[in-house]
Design an enzyme around this catalytic site. Structure first.
Site, PDB file in Angstrom:
ATOM      1  N   HIS A   1     -16.011 -18.847 -36.451  1.00 25.76           N
ATOM      2  CA  HIS A   1     -14.939 -19.853 -36.538  1.00 25.76           C
ATOM      3  C   HIS A   1     -13.605 -19.141 -36.233  1.00 25.76           C
ATOM      4  O   HIS A   1     -12.748 -19.026 -37.106  1.00 25.76           O
ATOM      5  CB  HIS A   1     -14.938 -20.471 -37.933  1.00 25.76           C
ATOM      6  CG  HIS A   1     -14.165 -21.751 -38.048  1.00 25.76           C
ATOM      7  ND1 HIS A   1     -13.578 -22.381 -36.966  1.00 25.76           N
ATOM      8  CD2 HIS A   1     -13.884 -22.533 -39.131  1.00 25.76           C
ATOM      9  CE1 HIS A   1     -12.974 -23.478 -37.371  1.00 25.76           C
ATOM     10  NE2 HIS A   1     -13.139 -23.594 -38.674  1.00 25.76           N
TER      11      HIS A   1
ATOM     12  N   CYS B   1     -10.843 -21.909 -46.328  1.00 26.91           N
ATOM     13  CA  CYS B   1     -10.691 -22.626 -45.053  1.00 26.91           C
ATOM     14  C   CYS B   1     -10.690 -24.141 -45.239  1.00 26.91           C
ATOM     15  O   CYS B   1     -10.177 -24.856 -44.405  1.00 26.91           O
ATOM     16  CB  CYS B   1     -11.785 -22.207 -44.080  1.00 26.91           C
ATOM     17  SG  CYS B   1     -13.444 -22.503 -44.708  1.00 26.91           S
TER      18      CYS B   1
ATOM     19  N   ARG C   1     -17.355 -27.789 -31.097  1.00 24.32           N
ATOM     20  CA  ARG C   1     -17.893 -27.496 -32.435  1.00 24.32           C
ATOM     21  C   ARG C   1     -19.374 -27.851 -32.412  1.00 24.32           C
ATOM     22  O   ARG C   1     -19.733 -29.007 -32.193  1.00 24.32           O
ATOM     23  CB  ARG C   1     -17.153 -28.300 -33.504  1.00 24.32           C
ATOM     24  CG  ARG C   1     -17.811 -28.213 -34.867  1.00 24.32           C
ATOM     25  CD  ARG C   1     -16.956 -28.769 -35.983  1.00 24.32           C
ATOM     26  NE  ARG C   1     -15.864 -27.882 -36.303  1.00 24.32           N
ATOM     27  CZ  ARG C   1     -15.261 -27.825 -37.510  1.00 24.32           C
ATOM     28  NH1 ARG C   1     -15.679 -28.596 -38.493  1.00 24.32           N
ATOM     29  NH2 ARG C   1     -14.264 -26.998 -37.732  1.00 24.32           N
TER      30      ARG C   1
ATOM     31  N   ARG D   1      -3.198 -23.918 -39.116  1.00 25.66           N
ATOM     32  CA  ARG D   1      -4.170 -24.215 -38.051  1.00 25.66           C
ATOM     33  C   ARG D   1      -3.430 -24.814 -36.849  1.00 25.66           C
ATOM     34  O   ARG D   1      -3.726 -24.486 -35.699  1.00 25.66           O
ATOM     35  CB  ARG D   1      -5.231 -25.220 -38.542  1.00 25.66           C
ATOM     36  CG  ARG D   1      -6.105 -24.740 -39.692  1.00 25.66           C
ATOM     37  CD  ARG D   1      -7.033 -23.632 -39.276  1.00 25.66           C
ATOM     38  NE  ARG D   1      -7.844 -23.970 -38.130  1.00 25.66           N
ATOM     39  CZ  ARG D   1      -9.007 -24.639 -38.172  1.00 25.66           C
ATOM     40  NH1 ARG D   1      -9.500 -25.007 -39.323  1.00 25.66           N
ATOM     41  NH2 ARG D   1      -9.686 -24.900 -37.056  1.00 25.66           N
TER      42      ARG D   1
ATOM     43  N   ASP E   1     -15.321 -19.653 -49.099  1.00 24.90           N
ATOM     44  CA  ASP E   1     -15.738 -20.820 -48.312  1.00 24.90           C
ATOM     45  C   ASP E   1     -16.921 -21.436 -49.057  1.00 24.90           C
ATOM     46  O   ASP E   1     -17.467 -20.816 -49.984  1.00 24.90           O
ATOM     47  CB  ASP E   1     -16.143 -20.353 -46.891  1.00 24.90           C
ATOM     48  CG  ASP E   1     -16.540 -21.495 -45.964  1.00 24.90           C
ATOM     49  OD1 ASP E   1     -16.232 -22.666 -46.279  1.00 24.90           O
ATOM     50  OD2 ASP E   1     -17.160 -21.215 -44.910  1.00 24.90           O
TER      51      ASP E   1
ATOM     52  N   GLN F   1      -9.999 -20.675 -37.077  1.00 20.86           N
ATOM     53  CA  GLN F   1      -9.654 -20.628 -38.499  1.00 20.86           C
ATOM     54  C   GLN F   1      -8.970 -19.302 -38.844  1.00 20.86           C
ATOM     55  O   GLN F   1      -7.958 -19.269 -39.561  1.00 20.86           O
ATOM     56  CB  GLN F   1     -10.941 -20.788 -39.327  1.00 20.86           C
ATOM     57  CG  GLN F   1     -10.731 -20.668 -40.818  1.00 20.86           C
ATOM     58  CD  GLN F   1      -9.923 -21.813 -41.377  1.00 20.86           C
ATOM     59  OE1 GLN F   1     -10.236 -22.973 -41.128  1.00 20.86           O
ATOM     60  NE2 GLN F   1      -8.875 -21.528 -42.120  1.00 20.86           N
TER      61      GLN F   1
HETATM   62  N1  NVA Z   1     -18.736 -22.488 -43.274  1.00 25.25           N
HETATM   63  C1  NVA Z   1     -18.318 -23.863 -43.213  1.00 25.25           C
HETATM   64  C2  NVA Z   1     -16.942 -23.956 -42.658  1.00 25.25           C
HETATM   65  C3  NVA Z   1     -16.382 -25.355 -42.553  1.00 25.25           C
HETATM   66  C4  NVA Z   1     -14.995 -25.380 -41.968  1.00 25.25           C
HETATM   67  C5  NVA Z   1     -19.295 -24.650 -42.366  1.00 25.25           C
HETATM   68  O1  NVA Z   1     -19.731 -24.145 -41.328  1.00 25.25           O
HETATM   69  O2  NVA Z   1     -19.652 -25.760 -42.750  1.00 25.25           O
HETATM   70  N1   CP Z   2     -11.525 -25.495 -41.930  1.00 23.13           N
HETATM   71  C1   CP Z   2     -12.013 -26.367 -41.028  1.00 23.13           C
HETATM   72  O1   CP Z   2     -12.442 -26.001 -39.933  1.00 23.13           O
HETATM   73  O2   CP Z   2     -11.967 -27.649 -41.445  1.00 23.13           O
HETATM   74  P1   CP Z   2     -12.612 -28.907 -40.714  1.00 23.13           P
HETATM   75  O3   CP Z   2     -14.133 -28.756 -40.843  1.00 23.13           O
HETATM   76  O4   CP Z   2     -12.094 -30.097 -41.465  1.00 23.13           O
HETATM   77  O5   CP Z   2     -12.209 -28.898 -39.269  1.00 23.13           O
END
Ligand code: NVA
Ligand code: CP
Length: 307
Positions: free
Chosen positions: A130, A264, A103, A292, A224, A133
């Protein structure tokens, strides 16, 4: 599923239509308990440079349930946080781990990691995508309607990483997808073109600034956060621009009567989604979060050749 052995998942577009359906099918079997693949002695590394609850925990539990081990290698406890080059980290972790989920910020970082590592690399969220997800999201949609045929997904909000992978995943699965964002916050045009290409004319990929047009008659309303990780400084100034894209009861009433609501998570109640819709009868948020685990377990089992 043989074709997934040893493979990376850097983008949703790395999967074929058949592979996507195979993962969803296996995920449903794992959830039902009718299949229990094992990959003992395999080790998954989680190299995370951003916060995570769902992705970190669901990947960890999935790997434990497969009989494997997990190492939480977040940037704060490794030399990654002190700037060790990706190419060096990749070549070292490659010698210890069997699979790695990353990540981070730039998509190019996981691409570089994958270039230098021979083990499978999974995108656990970048600024661009992502994909893990969306495996869970499509599983949730399929559970709600029995199949993915003749369905329309409406995404309202920011044209971000989740929107990108959702467009690609829906296009692959043959689900119509409509993405409604404020002017200037639309999805990356290259990803839109990629989604149109992947749909092969089977389903629509529609980008609009009109949230009502997107929601009208749709089978799922998805949103989101309006400011993603790394964009926190823009959060307050975005609120007035994004307000018309909020998922609330008024917009939900424009969707199909059977429509489900997806997010998400984590959510900002009162911003992109109202509390009543989040807690209401059409919300599938907690099933979506649970999925998930099943979807990523299926992905790991396929990549590690445990099925
Ligand atoms: N779009 C959000 C998703 C978090 C799971 C982010 O990147 O922070
Ligand atoms: N939806 C998702 O990826 O959540 P987290 O940021 O908690 O992993």
């Amino acid at each position: 599923m043989d074709s997934l052995k040893g493979r990376n998942l850097l983008s949703m577009a790395d999967l074929t239509r058949a592979e996507l359906h195979g993962i969803l099918e296996l995920a449903a079997q794992l959830k039902a308990g009718t299949k229990q693949p094992k990959c003992p002695n395999k080790v998954l590394g989680l190299v995370f440079s951003k916060a995570s609850t769902r992705t970190r925990v669901s990947f960890s539990v999935a790997m434990y349930q497969l009989g494997g081990q997990v190492l939480d290698l977040n940037a704060g406890v490794t030399q990654v946080g002190r700037g060790e080059p990706t190419a060096d980290t990749a070549r070292v972790l490659d010698r210890y781990l069997d699979v790695v989920a990353i990540r981070t910020f730039e998509q190019s970082e996981i691409e570089e990691f994958a270039q230098y590592a021979s083990i499978p690399v999974i995108n656990a969220l970048t600024d661009l995508e992502h994909p893990c997800q969306i495996l869970a999201d499509l599983l949730t949609l399929k559970e709600a309607f029995g199949s993915l045929e003749n369905l329309t997904m409406a995404y309202l909000g920011d044209g971000n990483n989740v929107a990108h992978s959702l467009m690609l995943g829906c296009a692959l699965a043959g689900v119509n997808v409509r993405v409604a964002t404020p002017e200037g916050y639309g999805p990356n045009p290259a990803v839109v073109n990629q989604a149109k290409h992947l749909s092969q004319g089977r389903s629509d990929v529609i980008i609009t600034t009109d949230p009502k047009a997107a929601a009208q008659g749709s089978h799922a309303l998805y949103t989101d956060v309006w400011a993603s990780m790394g964009e926190e400084s823009e959060a307050a100034s975005r609120i007035p621009k994004f307000q018309p894209y909020q998922i609330n009861q008024t917009i939900l009433d424009m969707a199909n009567k059977q429509a489900i609501v997806l997010h998400c998570l984590p959510a900002h109640r009162g911003e992109e989604i109202t509390n009543d819709v989040m807690e209401g009868p059409q919300s599938r948020l907690w099933d979506q979060a649970e999925n998930r685990l099943h979807a990523q377990k299926a992905l790991l089992a396929a990549i590690l050749n445990a099925v």
